[in-house]
Write a protein that holds these residues in place. Structure first.
Motif, PDB file in Angstrom:
ATOM      1  N   ARG A 105      42.279  46.084  39.342  1.00 27.73           N
ATOM      2  CA  ARG A 105      42.831  44.732  39.331  1.00 27.73           C
ATOM      3  C   ARG A 105      43.820  44.545  40.471  1.00 27.73           C
ATOM      4  NH1 ARG A 105      44.719  44.359  34.575  1.00 27.73           N
ATOM      5  NH2 ARG A 105      42.939  43.354  33.600  1.00 27.73           N
ATOM      6  N   LYS A 110      38.009  48.224  31.817  1.00 30.30           N
ATOM      7  CA  LYS A 110      37.545  48.477  30.447  1.00 30.30           C
ATOM      8  C   LYS A 110      36.753  47.288  29.899  1.00 30.30           C
ATOM      9  CE  LYS A 110      41.732  49.521  29.013  1.00 30.30           C
ATOM     10  NZ  LYS A 110      42.460  49.605  30.293  1.00 30.30           N
ATOM     11  N   GLN A 144      42.003  44.048  43.668  1.00 27.92           N
ATOM     12  CA  GLN A 144      41.487  42.685  43.742  1.00 27.92           C
ATOM     13  C   GLN A 144      42.586  41.719  44.200  1.00 27.92           C
ATOM     14  OE1 GLN A 144      39.798  41.261  40.017  1.00 27.92           O
ATOM     15  NE2 GLN A 144      38.657  39.690  41.097  1.00 27.92           N
TER      16      GLN A 144
HETATM   17  N1  LIG Z   1      33.912  48.976  39.083  1.00 26.72           N
HETATM   18  C1  LIG Z   1      34.221  47.681  39.206  1.00 26.72           C
HETATM   19  N2  LIG Z   1      33.412  46.868  39.899  1.00 26.72           N
HETATM   20  C2  LIG Z   1      33.724  45.557  40.051  1.00 26.72           C
HETATM   21  N3  LIG Z   1      34.817  44.983  39.550  1.00 26.72           N
HETATM   22  C3  LIG Z   1      35.651  45.735  38.831  1.00 26.72           C
HETATM   23  C4  LIG Z   1      35.391  47.132  38.625  1.00 26.72           C
HETATM   24  N4  LIG Z   1      36.390  47.636  37.863  1.00 26.72           N
HETATM   25  C5  LIG Z   1      37.223  46.621  37.607  1.00 26.72           C
HETATM   26  N5  LIG Z   1      36.796  45.456  38.169  1.00 26.72           N
HETATM   27  C6  LIG Z   1      37.477  44.151  38.135  1.00 26.72           C
HETATM   28  O1  LIG Z   1      38.872  44.412  38.060  1.00 26.72           O
HETATM   29  C7  LIG Z   1      39.517  43.512  37.167  1.00 26.72           C
HETATM   30  C8  LIG Z   1      40.163  44.282  36.044  1.00 26.72           C
HETATM   31  O2  LIG Z   1      39.176  44.814  35.176  1.00 26.72           O
HETATM   32  P1  LIG Z   1      39.290  44.728  33.556  1.00 26.72           P
HETATM   33  O3  LIG Z   1      39.962  43.470  33.137  1.00 26.72           O
HETATM   34  O4  LIG Z   1      37.948  45.011  32.995  1.00 26.72           O
HETATM   35  O5  LIG Z   1      40.276  45.973  33.373  1.00 26.72           O
HETATM   36  P2  LIG Z   1      40.949  46.516  32.031  1.00 26.72           P
HETATM   37  O6  LIG Z   1      40.799  47.978  32.071  1.00 26.72           O
HETATM   38  O7  LIG Z   1      40.383  45.782  30.854  1.00 26.72           O
HETATM   39  O8  LIG Z   1      42.457  46.150  32.279  1.00 26.72           O
HETATM   40  P3  LIG Z   1      43.680  46.039  31.177  1.00 26.72           P
HETATM   41  O9  LIG Z   1      43.959  47.418  30.699  1.00 26.72           O
HETATM   42  O10 LIG Z   1      44.794  45.485  31.989  1.00 26.72           O
HETATM   43  O11 LIG Z   1      43.184  45.119  30.116  1.00 26.72           O
HETATM   44  C9  LIG Z   1      38.439  42.545  36.695  1.00 26.72           C
HETATM   45  O12 LIG Z   1      38.464  41.409  37.534  1.00 26.72           O
HETATM   46  C10 LIG Z   1      37.161  43.330  36.884  1.00 26.72           C
HETATM   47  O13 LIG Z   1      36.079  42.465  37.096  1.00 26.72           O
END
Ligand SMILES: Nc1ncnc2c1ncn2[C@@H]1O[C@H](COP(=O)(O)OP(=O)(O)OP(=O)(O)O)[C@@H](O)[C@H]1O
Ligand SMILES: [Mg+2]
Length: 458
Positions: free
Chosen positions: A358, A176, A361
């Motif tokens: 995540r 997100k 990763q």
């Molecule tokens: N499609 C993608 N391509 C590359 N990297 C991604 C992708 N989706 C997620 N990531 C990576 O995965 C990790 C988690 O993403 P992010 O923090 O944006 O998730 P979030 O939905 O905000 O999580 P939360 O709900 O826990 O806050 C980050 O390191 C992000 O760079």
């Protein structure tokens, strides 16, 4: 042309397969039981193994295990009588590509052989150290291979240049914040600041002054005037993460700030203008909260003019390999890329990824820390993935069953069905994708986009 090893103790099957496959231009070697096949595997290169399961003295399962050890890049198709389908499932668990129940139709056999070879080929191209391909990326850092993620990226492109407030939804770790950043960087505000704030992390008593700032003496401890996050995001983007944690009494003030672009500092008397674009994310369903009365309806509608929903990773397995490669590339500081064997990919694609991208990763970081001989192998994976694979090797196909399953959306189900139908049509057209596209009344490009990976390389 591909070289195929066939092991079966039934001489009629051996000679039948021999004839069919040679007529299709394959190079073929025959073995009348597992032991003979094993010897051949040690001395010659093969692309594919077709093996009966029941053989004496060395059976198909033993041979499969040996093949995985000796030649992990050789694909395997198991032949089995209907009665032993359970063993065949066991074989898939051991890394066989597919199984074919006996008696089989020649067309079916040939289609499976072709798919298995294409699959092996695309895997070795994508996985081998030298063939490391760049994942398809949008906005520099969003990996998107699946239709769902491509749609998300198209949506970002379309809405980023506008002024609208955007609500970004998705399970934890789906990306997100990454999407919010992309919206900002693709907008006219990209020279301005992008400020993410986790509303849940701010203590309730401080949230108002954090967002809007305060004047000197506004409350005990307010020794100087302070700028709030709204002001700090001036001419840029403020990303309100976990907006569901904003206390009810602050929601109207927030609505006013978004609607009129005016804020007032805590303890202040004057309102002043701030030009900020708001993006928001929530880890709870805001509509439900509206119904419960814990989230203001007007604020909800104001925030979700546009919603971008990021689907869970398990519903878009096509993204797993490119994401894994992306994370490997991020972690590696030059040098040779570690190779990843097929067994690892099966396990990654089988896992349900409750922590989404995540978690993937983190798993890649784990693997890179425990590299075995410079390679990512099954042994380098965290054990929870192995356990989940052993307990439920067919999880990745679960979307196909019509049974109710928690978390299986209609979209995921339809997509799995769609894939299945695409495969059938392409096979029926003898692998001619242009003909299949015509039959399906879609463009060839669309067909390629929708294609299951294993059918892509032809
Ligand atoms: N499609 C993608 N391509 C590359 N990297 C991604 C992708 N989706 C997620 N990531 C990576 O995965 C990790 C988690 O993403 P992010 O923090 O944006 O998730 P979030 O939905 O905000 O999580 P939360 O709900 O826990 O806050 C980050 O390191 C992000 O760079
Ligand atoms: Mg986040």
């Amino acid at each position: 042309m591909a070289k195929i090893l066939i092991a079966d103790d039934d001489p009629t099957i051996l000679s039948l397969l021999n004839k069919i496959l040679i007529s299709k231009g394959y190079e073929v070697k025959l073995a009348e039981h597992g032991g003979v096949a094993e010897k051949l595997l040690k001395t010659e290169q093969f692309d594919l193994l077709i093996s009966d399961i029941k053989m004496e003295p060395v059976d198909g399962m033993q041979l499969l295990k040996k093949t995985r050890q000796l030649r992990p890049h050789v694909g395997a198709i198991m032949l089995t009588a209907y009665a032993t389908v359970a063993t065949a499932v066991e074989a898939m668990k051991e890394g066989a590509f597919d199984y074919i129940p006996k008696p089989f139709k020649i067309d079916e056999l040939l289609a499976t052989v072709k798919r298995a070879l294409d699959y092996q080929k695309s895997l070795s191209e994508q996985i081998s150290g030298t063939g490391h391909i760049e994942a398809k990326k949008y906005f520099g850092n969003i990996v998107a291979e699946s239709d769902q993620m491509v749609n998300v990226c198209e949506m970002i492109k379309r809405v980023a240049p506008t002024k609208t407030t955007i609500m970004i939804t998705g399970e934890s770790g789906t990306g997100k914040e990454l999407v919010a950043e992309a919206v900002h960087s693709f907008s006219a505000r990209s020279d301005g600041p992008f400020i993410p704030v986790n509303c849940a992390a701010l203590p309730e008593t401080l949230i108002e002054s954090e967002l809007f700032g305060h004047v000197k003496g506004a409350f005990t401890g307010a020794n100087a005037e302070k700028e709030g996050l709204f002001e700090a995001s001036k001419n840029g983007t403020l990303f309100l993460d976990e907006i569901n944690s904003i206390p009810h009494n602050l929601q109207s003030k927030l609505l006013r700030a978004i609607q009129n672009k005016k804020i007032r500092k805590v303890g202040g008397t004057e309102e002043f203008d701030v030009d900020v674009r708001i993006l928001a994310a929530s880890n709870r369903n805001l509509e439900t909260m509206v119904k419960e009365g814990s989230f203001r309806e007007d604020l909800f509608y104001r925030l979700s003019v546009i919603t971008i929903d990021i689907p869970p990773l398990k519903t878009r397995p096509e993204d797993i390999l490119p994401l894994a490669q992306h994370f490997i590339a991020l972690e590696m500081e030059g040098g040779e890329f570690p190779s990843m064997d097929n067994a690892v990919l099966s396990i990654l694609q089988n896992y349900t990824w409750p922590g989404n991208v995540r978690e993937l990763q983190n798993v890649i970081q784990h693997c890179l820390t425990f590299l075995s001989d410079g390679k990512i192998t099954k042994e380098t994976l965290p054990s929870k993935l192995i356990v989940s694979y052993e307990e439920n090797p067919g999880a990745q196909n679960a979307a196909l069953t019509g049974e109710f399953e928690k978390g299986k959306s209609l979209k995921a189900f339809l997509r799995a069905k769609e894939k299945e139908y695409l495969k059938t049509v392409i096979d029926t057209m003898g692998g001619d994708k242009a003909a299949a596209a015509k039959e399906l009344d879609i463009s060839l490009a669309t067909l390629y986009r929708k294609l299951p990976e294993e059918a892509q390389n032809e």
